[in-house]
Design a protein around this motif. Structure first.
Motif, PDB file in Angstrom:
ATOM      1  N   GLY A  40      11.978   0.160  -2.751  1.00 47.37           N
ATOM      2  CA  GLY A  40      13.348   0.006  -2.276  1.00 47.37           C
ATOM      3  C   GLY A  40      14.007  -1.253  -2.808  1.00 47.37           C
ATOM      4  O   GLY A  40      14.930  -1.783  -2.191  1.00 47.37           O
ATOM      5  N   GLY A  41      13.518  -1.760  -3.925  1.00 47.26           N
ATOM      6  CA  GLY A  41      14.102  -2.945  -4.536  1.00 47.26           C
ATOM      7  C   GLY A  41      13.436  -4.248  -4.149  1.00 47.26           C
ATOM      8  O   GLY A  41      13.765  -5.296  -4.692  1.00 47.26           O
ATOM      9  N   ALA A  42      12.497  -4.207  -3.216  1.00 46.05           N
ATOM     10  CA  ALA A  42      11.808  -5.434  -2.791  1.00 46.05           C
ATOM     11  C   ALA A  42      10.734  -5.808  -3.803  1.00 46.05           C
ATOM     12  O   ALA A  42      10.142  -4.951  -4.452  1.00 46.05           O
ATOM     13  N   LYS A  43      10.483  -7.103  -3.922  1.00 47.51           N
ATOM     14  CA  LYS A  43       9.377  -7.579  -4.744  1.00 47.51           C
ATOM     15  C   LYS A  43       8.101  -7.486  -3.913  1.00 47.51           C
ATOM     16  O   LYS A  43       8.045  -7.980  -2.777  1.00 47.51           O
ATOM     17  N   VAL A  44       7.080  -6.859  -4.474  1.00 50.17           N
ATOM     18  CA  VAL A  44       5.786  -6.698  -3.812  1.00 50.17           C
ATOM     19  C   VAL A  44       4.705  -6.947  -4.850  1.00 50.17           C
ATOM     20  O   VAL A  44       4.686  -6.309  -5.897  1.00 50.17           O
ATOM     21  N   GLY A  45       3.813  -7.891  -4.565  1.00 51.42           N
ATOM     22  CA  GLY A  45       2.746  -8.207  -5.504  1.00 51.42           C
ATOM     23  C   GLY A  45       1.436  -8.456  -4.796  1.00 51.42           C
ATOM     24  O   GLY A  45       1.419  -8.923  -3.656  1.00 51.42           O
ATOM     25  N   GLY A  46       0.336  -8.134  -5.480  1.00 54.30           N
ATOM     26  CA  GLY A  46      -0.988  -8.258  -4.894  1.00 54.30           C
ATOM     27  C   GLY A  46      -1.887  -9.227  -5.638  1.00 54.30           C
ATOM     28  O   GLY A  46      -1.967  -9.201  -6.870  1.00 54.30           O
ATOM     29  N   TYR A  47      -2.589 -10.073  -4.880  1.00 51.47           N
ATOM     30  CA  TYR A  47      -3.525 -11.070  -5.400  1.00 51.47           C
ATOM     31  C   TYR A  47      -4.957 -10.631  -5.146  1.00 51.47           C
ATOM     32  O   TYR A  47      -5.250  -9.949  -4.168  1.00 51.47           O
ATOM     33  N   GLY A  48      -5.847 -11.087  -6.008  1.00 48.53           N
ATOM     34  CA  GLY A  48      -7.265 -10.849  -5.812  1.00 48.53           C
ATOM     35  C   GLY A  48      -8.064 -11.416  -6.963  1.00 48.53           C
ATOM     36  O   GLY A  48      -7.510 -12.004  -7.895  1.00 48.53           O
TER      37      GLY A  48
END
Length: 128
Positions: A40-48
């Motif tokens: 929906g246009g949001a920034k989403v990022g995953g760390y690991g």
């Protein structure tokens, strides 16, 4: 038991800058950004380390509730380095590196507040 975890952040870019530096001593980094057409246009990022397990999700407002998340460190030196890197990245100290024997004899942790006030910890459970 937990496969992955996410938190809402008020300023994705500021949080990303903080976590990029704080996670490096733990051998973790930003591994994936979800394409914005799926968020929906949001920034989403995953760390690991080898797969995304800790996710940042851009919110519209500053979160009202603060979260606590603890990251596994492989050594006490990693805990020390995490704390120093997180403070250098703008985190606020919430308990420097050290033993917390009220949890158990080898609980060695350090705590900082991230840009949204979440209590972020690195902990090593191994004997020195």
């Amino acid at each position: 038991m937990i496969d992955h975890l996410g938190i809402i952040v008020s300023d994705f870019d500021a949080s990303k800058a903080f976590y990029d530096k704080a996670m490096a001593p733990l051998g973790a980094s930003l591994l994936y950004m979800v394409p914005q057409e799926y968020t929906g246009g949001a920034k989403v990022g995953g760390y690991g380390r080898d797969r995304p397990v800790f996710w940042l999700h851009q919110g519209k407002d500053k979160p009202k509730d603060r979260q606590h998340v603890a990251f596994t460190a492989r050594s006490r030196a990693e805990v020390d380095a995490f704390h120093a890197a997180a403070i250098a990245a703008g985190g606020k100290d919430n308990g420097g590196p050290g033993l917390r024997p009220h949890y158990h004899a080898n609980y060695y942790g350090a705590f900082v507040f991230d840009p949204d006030g979440n209590n972020v910890e690195a902990v090593c459970h191994a004997a020195e």
